[in-house]
Design a protein around this motif. Structure first.
Motif, mmCIF file in Angstrom:
data_model
loop_
_atom_site.group_PDB
_atom_site.id
_atom_site.type_symbol
_atom_site.label_atom_id
_atom_site.label_comp_id
_atom_site.label_asym_id
_atom_site.label_seq_id
_atom_site.Cartn_x
_atom_site.Cartn_y
_atom_site.Cartn_z
ATOM 1 N N PRO A 89 49.163 14.473 10.556
ATOM 2 C CA PRO A 89 50.107 15.123 11.473
ATOM 3 C C PRO A 89 50.405 14.258 12.694
ATOM 4 C CG PRO A 89 48.301 16.607 10.844
ATOM 5 C CD PRO A 89 47.918 15.249 10.384
ATOM 6 N N ALA A 90 51.642 14.306 13.164
ATOM 7 C CA ALA A 90 52.063 13.484 14.294
ATOM 8 C C ALA A 90 51.329 13.830 15.575
ATOM 9 C CB ALA A 90 53.571 13.631 14.497
ATOM 10 N N ASP A 91 50.837 15.071 15.691
ATOM 11 C CA ASP A 91 50.160 15.500 16.911
ATOM 12 C C ASP A 91 48.636 15.489 16.790
ATOM 13 O OD1 ASP A 91 50.008 17.551 15.094
ATOM 14 O OD2 ASP A 91 50.521 19.147 16.515
ATOM 15 N N ALA A 92 48.112 14.911 15.716
ATOM 16 C CA ALA A 92 46.660 14.890 15.495
ATOM 17 C C ALA A 92 46.025 13.713 16.233
ATOM 18 C CB ALA A 92 46.368 14.794 13.999
ATOM 19 N N PRO A 93 44.709 13.771 16.479
ATOM 20 C CA PRO A 93 44.017 12.610 17.061
ATOM 21 C C PRO A 93 44.204 11.384 16.170
ATOM 22 C CG PRO A 93 42.603 14.544 17.066
ATOM 23 C CD PRO A 93 43.799 14.903 16.241
ATOM 24 N N GLU B 95 48.470 6.998 23.011
ATOM 25 C CA GLU B 95 47.776 6.756 24.271
ATOM 26 C C GLU B 95 46.257 6.708 24.124
ATOM 27 O OE1 GLU B 95 49.126 9.707 27.010
ATOM 28 O OE2 GLU B 95 51.172 8.894 27.104
ATOM 29 N N ARG B 96 45.740 7.253 23.039
ATOM 30 C CA ARG B 96 44.288 7.272 22.839
ATOM 31 C C ARG B 96 44.018 7.243 21.337
ATOM 32 N NH1 ARG B 96 39.780 7.816 25.779
ATOM 33 N NH2 ARG B 96 38.043 9.117 25.085
ATOM 34 N N TYR B 97 42.946 6.568 20.947
ATOM 35 C CA TYR B 97 42.697 6.379 19.525
ATOM 36 C C TYR B 97 41.243 6.003 19.281
ATOM 37 C CZ TYR B 97 44.107 1.981 21.718
ATOM 38 O OH TYR B 97 44.265 0.955 22.603
ATOM 39 N N PRO C 103 31.407 6.097 21.777
ATOM 40 C CA PRO C 103 30.744 6.667 20.597
ATOM 41 C C PRO C 103 31.007 5.762 19.396
ATOM 42 C CG PRO C 103 31.992 8.346 21.777
ATOM 43 C CD PRO C 103 32.374 7.034 22.390
ATOM 44 N N ALA C 104 29.966 5.494 18.615
ATOM 45 C CA ALA C 104 30.126 4.509 17.543
ATOM 46 C C ALA C 104 29.393 4.941 16.276
ATOM 47 C CB ALA C 104 29.621 3.141 17.987
ATOM 48 N N LEU C 105 30.089 4.758 15.172
ATOM 49 C CA LEU C 105 29.529 4.922 13.837
ATOM 50 C C LEU C 105 29.533 3.557 13.178
ATOM 51 C CD1 LEU C 105 28.704 6.610 11.271
ATOM 52 C CD2 LEU C 105 31.174 6.772 10.794
ATOM 53 N N LEU D 46 34.024 11.715 13.409
ATOM 54 C CA LEU D 46 35.258 11.998 14.142
ATOM 55 C C LEU D 46 35.370 13.463 14.498
ATOM 56 C CD1 LEU D 46 37.724 9.757 12.097
ATOM 57 C CD2 LEU D 46 36.903 9.332 14.420
ATOM 58 N N GLY D 47 34.842 14.321 13.641
ATOM 59 C CA GLY D 47 34.862 15.754 13.948
ATOM 60 C C GLY D 47 34.090 16.077 15.220
ATOM 61 N N ARG D 48 32.984 15.343 15.450
ATOM 62 C CA ARG D 48 32.208 15.540 16.674
ATOM 63 C C ARG D 48 32.860 14.869 17.881
ATOM 64 N NH1 ARG D 48 27.761 12.753 15.731
ATOM 65 N NH2 ARG D 48 27.989 12.338 13.514
ATOM 66 N N VAL D 49 33.444 13.686 17.651
ATOM 67 C CA VAL D 49 34.114 12.982 18.753
ATOM 68 C C VAL D 49 35.280 13.798 19.289
ATOM 69 C CG1 VAL D 49 35.578 10.985 19.292
ATOM 70 C CG2 VAL D 49 33.434 10.674 18.051
ATOM 71 N N TYR D 50 36.060 14.380 18.366
ATOM 72 C CA TYR D 50 37.258 15.110 18.752
ATOM 73 C C TYR D 50 37.037 16.628 18.740
ATOM 74 C CZ TYR D 50 40.019 10.810 18.386
ATOM 75 O OH TYR D 50 40.539 9.550 18.563
ATOM 76 N N ALA D 51 35.798 17.051 18.882
ATOM 77 C CA ALA D 51 35.507 18.494 18.863
ATOM 78 C C ALA D 51 36.182 19.202 20.039
ATOM 79 C CB ALA D 51 34.011 18.710 18.912
#
Length: 300
Positions: free
Chosen positions: A37-41, A107-109, A241-243, A295-300
């Motif tokens: 989606p265009a509005d997703a992280p 702007e963020r990734y 945060p790093a994996l 990513l689920g935890r990073v973008y929770a």
């Protein structure tokens, strides 16, 4: 005959398809793949040598239900242009990646760091640390003391850059050389998981000009060693945060190159896989599961 049910009214299945697009950046036509989606992280995916955005073709739809994934081809690689006057070095590619993100309004990734993409992505991170949400690190070396034995040919050339030594680099940029990059080091039982498309389809795109660009990048790796302390300082200062997901069957970047990241990112998650440098081909399901959780935890 099996009956099928329509989805509940208002319910929509996630769009997991990968789009294949072009964008013009300062007159340079850049090919890129996009999913989600265009509005997703956002997850930004700079590719490695000798591949292109093609290396992420399976990873992208596996995460496209929750994230927007973007993978460009660098100038001189894949389906992007090979313009005269472009800076075909790690600084030039990092600048291109920055302009690519800005052109798409990103702007963020999170950054996926692999092979050359680790050098390019980390230069971008140093330039704009506030834009980096997280790092997924997969076989991308930034610790000189942990470089593997396959660096031997490059080190020999750096120490004595004769025309004969350069010819060995030139010969490595070939269809057989590409094949060796993808399957030359992994266990035989893993080879059948790696599609020949990786070298059979990419080699015909290599013009003589592109071949020289690739050799030039190998030569530039010597100067790039000077960036390693800067990459490490960025990690220590900003603690993103790093994996870390790593295939240790890698003559350039063995297990020690993965563990070295813990010197500067002691809280990072480290997972050693049963694979090699191109673990997205042999260990895709594992990496997808780990990335989704992370990513689920990073973008929770």
């Amino acid at each position: 005959m099996t009956a099928t049910k329509d989805p509940p009214q208002g319910a929509h299945a996630p769009d997991l398809e990968v789009r294949h697009r072009h964008i013009s950046i300062d007159g340079v036509r850049i090919f890129y793949r996009e999913a989600g989606p265009a509005d997703a992280p956002v997850v930004l995916l700079p590719h490695g040598y000798p591949s292109s955005s093609f290396q992420f073709r399976n990873f992208m739809p596996a995460l496209a239900d929750r994230w927007r994934l973007l993978a460009p081809d660098y100038p001189g690689f894949g389906y992007s242009d090979t313009p005269a006057g472009f800076a075909y070095n790690f600084d030039g590619y990092a600048d291109l990646l920055d302009r690519f993100a800005k052109a798409l309004g990103i702007e963020r990734y999170a950054l996926y760091l692999h092979d050359y993409g680790s050098q390019i992505g980390l230069r971008l991170a140093i330039k704009a640390p506030e834009r980096v949400a997280a790092l997924i690190i997969q076989n991308g070396d930034i610790y000189e003391d942990e470089l593997g034995p396959k660096y031997g040919t490059l080190k020999a050339y750096w120490a004595n850059p004769t025309p004969e030594a350069r010819e060995k680099l030139y010969e490595a940029v070939s269809e057989e050389g590409f094949r060796d990059e993808f399957v030359g080091e992994i266990d035989e039982r893993l080879v059948e998981r790696v599609p020949p498309d990786l070298w059979k389809l990419s080699w015909p795109l290599v013009t003589e000009e592109r071949r020289e660009i690739m050799v030039g990048l190998m030569e530039g790796l010597k100067e790039n060693l000077g960036w390693f302390p800067r990459y490490q300082a960025y990690l220590r200062e900003h603690h993103p945060p790093a994996l870390i997901v790593w295939g240790p069957q890698d003559g350039f970047m063995p297990e020690g190159a993965a563990r070295a990241y813990l010197r500067d990112l002691p809280d990072a998650e480290l997972h050693l896989l049963d694979g090699g440098h191109w673990a997205l081909e042999t260990n895709l399901a594992e990496i997808v599961a780990l990335a989704r959780d992370f990513l689920g935890r990073v973008y929770a």
